[in-house]
Design a protein around this motif. Structure first.
Motif, PDB file in Angstrom:
ATOM      1  N   PHE A  42       0.832  -1.210   0.000  1.00 50.32           N
ATOM      2  CA  PHE A  42       0.000   0.000   0.000  1.00 50.32           C
ATOM      3  C   PHE A  42       0.864   1.257   0.000  1.00 50.32           C
ATOM      4  O   PHE A  42       0.496   2.282  -0.573  1.00 50.32           O
ATOM      5  N   HIS A  43       2.054   1.163   0.612  1.00 43.72           N
ATOM      6  CA  HIS A  43       2.929   2.323   0.704  1.00 43.72           C
ATOM      7  C   HIS A  43       4.105   2.256  -0.263  1.00 43.72           C
ATOM      8  O   HIS A  43       5.051   3.053  -0.147  1.00 43.72           O
ATOM      9  N   ASN A  44       4.075   1.324  -1.196  1.00 45.34           N
ATOM     10  CA  ASN A  44       5.163   1.198  -2.174  1.00 45.34           C
ATOM     11  C   ASN A  44       4.885   2.125  -3.352  1.00 45.34           C
ATOM     12  O   ASN A  44       4.174   1.776  -4.296  1.00 45.34           O
ATOM     13  N   ILE A  45       5.446   3.304  -3.309  1.00 44.09           N
ATOM     14  CA  ILE A  45       5.188   4.331  -4.329  1.00 44.09           C
ATOM     15  C   ILE A  45       5.654   3.874  -5.703  1.00 44.09           C
ATOM     16  O   ILE A  45       5.028   4.173  -6.722  1.00 44.09           O
ATOM     17  N   ARG A  46       6.761   3.154  -5.749  1.00 46.05           N
ATOM     18  CA  ARG A  46       7.299   2.696  -7.033  1.00 46.05           C
ATOM     19  C   ARG A  46       6.336   1.777  -7.778  1.00 46.05           C
ATOM     20  O   ARG A  46       6.397   1.653  -8.993  1.00 46.05           O
ATOM     21  N   LYS A  47       5.463   1.137  -7.033  1.00 49.23           N
ATOM     22  CA  LYS A  47       4.499   0.235  -7.661  1.00 49.23           C
ATOM     23  C   LYS A  47       3.074   0.789  -7.590  1.00 49.23           C
ATOM     24  O   LYS A  47       2.104   0.051  -7.577  1.00 49.23           O
ATOM     25  N   GLY A  48       2.984   2.098  -7.523  1.00 50.48           N
ATOM     26  CA  GLY A  48       1.670   2.731  -7.551  1.00 50.48           C
ATOM     27  C   GLY A  48       0.995   2.872  -6.203  1.00 50.48           C
ATOM     28  O   GLY A  48      -0.196   3.176  -6.141  1.00 50.48           O
ATOM     29  N   GLY A  49       1.755   2.666  -5.129  1.00 54.22           N
ATOM     30  CA  GLY A  49       1.165   2.777  -3.801  1.00 54.22           C
ATOM     31  C   GLY A  49       0.988   4.220  -3.358  1.00 54.22           C
ATOM     32  O   GLY A  49       1.380   5.162  -4.051  1.00 54.22           O
ATOM     33  N   SER A  50       0.401   4.386  -2.190  1.00 48.53           N
ATOM     34  CA  SER A  50       0.141   5.724  -1.651  1.00 48.53           C
ATOM     35  C   SER A  50       1.310   6.208  -0.794  1.00 48.53           C
ATOM     36  O   SER A  50       2.047   5.410  -0.216  1.00 48.53           O
ATOM     37  N   VAL A  51       1.450   7.525  -0.725  1.00 46.84           N
ATOM     38  CA  VAL A  51       2.476   8.119   0.138  1.00 46.84           C
ATOM     39  C   VAL A  51       2.077   7.869   1.589  1.00 46.84           C
ATOM     40  O   VAL A  51       0.945   8.116   1.988  1.00 46.84           O
ATOM     41  N   ARG A  52       3.006   7.361   2.373  1.00 41.76           N
ATOM     42  CA  ARG A  52       2.712   7.081   3.774  1.00 41.76           C
ATOM     43  C   ARG A  52       2.777   8.369   4.595  1.00 41.76           C
ATOM     44  O   ARG A  52       3.768   9.099   4.525  1.00 41.76           O
ATOM     45  N   PRO A  53       1.736   8.672   5.355  1.00 41.37           N
ATOM     46  CA  PRO A  53       1.771   9.853   6.224  1.00 41.37           C
ATOM     47  C   PRO A  53       2.973   9.790   7.160  1.00 41.37           C
ATOM     48  O   PRO A  53       3.353   8.717   7.629  1.00 41.37           O
ATOM     49  N   ARG A  54       3.567  10.927   7.442  1.00 46.84           N
ATOM     50  CA  ARG A  54       4.786  10.968   8.250  1.00 46.84           C
ATOM     51  C   ARG A  54       4.552  10.527   9.691  1.00 46.84           C
ATOM     52  O   ARG A  54       5.491  10.179  10.403  1.00 46.84           O
ATOM     53  N   ASN A  55       3.289  10.567  10.135  1.00 53.46           N
ATOM     54  CA  ASN A  55       3.017  10.139  11.510  1.00 53.46           C
ATOM     55  C   ASN A  55       2.533   8.683  11.590  1.00 53.46           C
ATOM     56  O   ASN A  55       1.979   8.254  12.600  1.00 53.46           O
ATOM     57  N   ILE A  56       2.768   7.921  10.491  1.00 51.19           N
ATOM     58  CA  ILE A  56       2.471   6.498  10.449  1.00 51.19           C
ATOM     59  C   ILE A  56       3.807   5.750  10.324  1.00 51.19           C
ATOM     60  O   ILE A  56       4.595   6.039   9.416  1.00 51.19           O
ATOM     61  N   PRO A  57       4.105   4.803  11.217  1.00 43.99           N
ATOM     62  CA  PRO A  57       5.389   4.093  11.138  1.00 43.99           C
ATOM     63  C   PRO A  57       5.482   3.225   9.880  1.00 43.99           C
ATOM     64  O   PRO A  57       4.485   2.662   9.431  1.00 43.99           O
ATOM     65  N   GLY A  58       6.693   3.144   9.318  1.00 41.04           N
ATOM     66  CA  GLY A  58       6.874   2.328   8.114  1.00 41.04           C
ATOM     67  C   GLY A  58       6.654   0.859   8.395  1.00 41.04           C
ATOM     68  O   GLY A  58       6.053   0.141   7.592  1.00 41.04           O
ATOM     69  N   ASP A  59       7.124   0.395   9.552  1.00 45.14           N
ATOM     70  CA  ASP A  59       6.939  -1.003   9.944  1.00 45.14           C
ATOM     71  C   ASP A  59       6.365  -1.029  11.357  1.00 45.14           C
ATOM     72  O   ASP A  59       7.099  -0.935  12.349  1.00 45.14           O
ATOM     73  N   PRO A  60       5.055  -1.123  11.476  1.00 47.72           N
ATOM     74  CA  PRO A  60       4.412  -1.100  12.788  1.00 47.72           C
ATOM     75  C   PRO A  60       4.929  -2.172  13.734  1.00 47.72           C
ATOM     76  O   PRO A  60       5.003  -1.950  14.943  1.00 47.72           O
ATOM     77  N   SER A  61       5.302  -3.348  13.179  1.00 49.18           N
ATOM     78  CA  SER A  61       5.751  -4.436  14.045  1.00 49.18           C
ATOM     79  C   SER A  61       7.033  -4.051  14.793  1.00 49.18           C
ATOM     80  O   SER A  61       7.206  -4.386  15.972  1.00 49.18           O
ATOM     81  N   LYS A  62       7.935  -3.336  14.122  1.00 47.25           N
ATOM     82  CA  LYS A  62       9.180  -2.918  14.754  1.00 47.25           C
ATOM     83  C   LYS A  62       8.956  -1.711  15.662  1.00 47.25           C
ATOM     84  O   LYS A  62       9.468  -1.649  16.781  1.00 47.25           O
ATOM     85  N   TYR A  63       8.162  -0.760  15.147  1.00 46.87           N
ATOM     86  CA  TYR A  63       7.940   0.472  15.917  1.00 46.87           C
ATOM     87  C   TYR A  63       7.219   0.175  17.233  1.00 46.87           C
ATOM     88  O   TYR A  63       7.677   0.587  18.312  1.00 46.87           O
TER      89      TYR A  63
END
Length: 210
Positions: A42-63
């Protein structure tokens, strides 16, 4: 819920600006994200995904894992799929698995994999049952129906012809496969596998003395 901002992913939010676990979870559900792969896609811009909001962690499992708030992706996304570490103790035992293969008439590995792709494999059937149970896949598959009669039925049927020896039987079978094709070409070898074979005289119904 805190308002989301669609800034680029490079400008990271500070810890105080990051959304809470519940808010990030709500964000995932709002966008109908149902798996870990879908989250990153969903957040993979290179493959047509959406820009991830800056206040959303890239990897929730790690964050959230660093904050001792993480349980699992299924828990986070609210999906019915169970985490692997939970599922591994809930698989069917090997005999139940064999019964499932037989009940669903799964004769080949390809057939099993195609069924898995459609999502119709039960959660308690492992995706690689041969590795899980440490057996050959052939031991799990539904036995293919034999094209031949069972021993007693074959013996009863073939005796109606009055063959005097196995050469007569094989010659007649070769000429009349439509009728005698239900009897194996080498019944002595075929039925010996099930320990039912005794002798040609017994099978064809003639006396050795004759």
């Amino acid at each position: 819920m805190t308002k989301l901002t669609q800034n680029d992913n490079v400008a990271l939010a500070t810890p105080d600006e990051m959304l809470s676990y519940d808010d990030v979870q709500a964000y995932a559900r709002e966008h109908n994200i149902n798996s870990m792969r879908e989250w990153f896609g969903f957040h993979n811009i290179r493959k047509g995904g959406s820009v991830r909001p800056r206040n959303i962690p890239g990897d929730p499992s790690k964050y959230f894992g660093r904050r001792d708030q993480w349980v699992s992706w299924p828990d986070f996304l609210g999906t019915s799929t169970k985490a692997t570490q939970v599922m591994k103790d809930e698989f069917m035992d090997i005999e139940e698995c064999k019964a499932w293969f037989k009940e669903n008439k799964i004769y080949t590995v390809t057939q099993f994999r195609e069924l898995s792709k459609t999502g119709n494999r039960p959660d308690n059937i492992p995706s690689a049952p041969d590795k899980k149970y440490e057996v050959k896949f052939s031991e799990l598959l539904c036995p293919k129906k034999s094209p031949y009669l069972g021993f007693e039925a074959a013996k009863k049927f073939v005796r109606t012809y009055g063959f005097k020896n196995y050469l007569e039987f094989r010659e007649s079978r070769r000429k009349d496969m439509e009728t005698l094709g239900c009897i194996p070409c080498n019944p002595d070898k075929h039925y010996d596998k099930t320990d039912e074979w005794t002798s040609w005289p017994d099978f064809l119904g003639y006396s050795r003395l004759r």
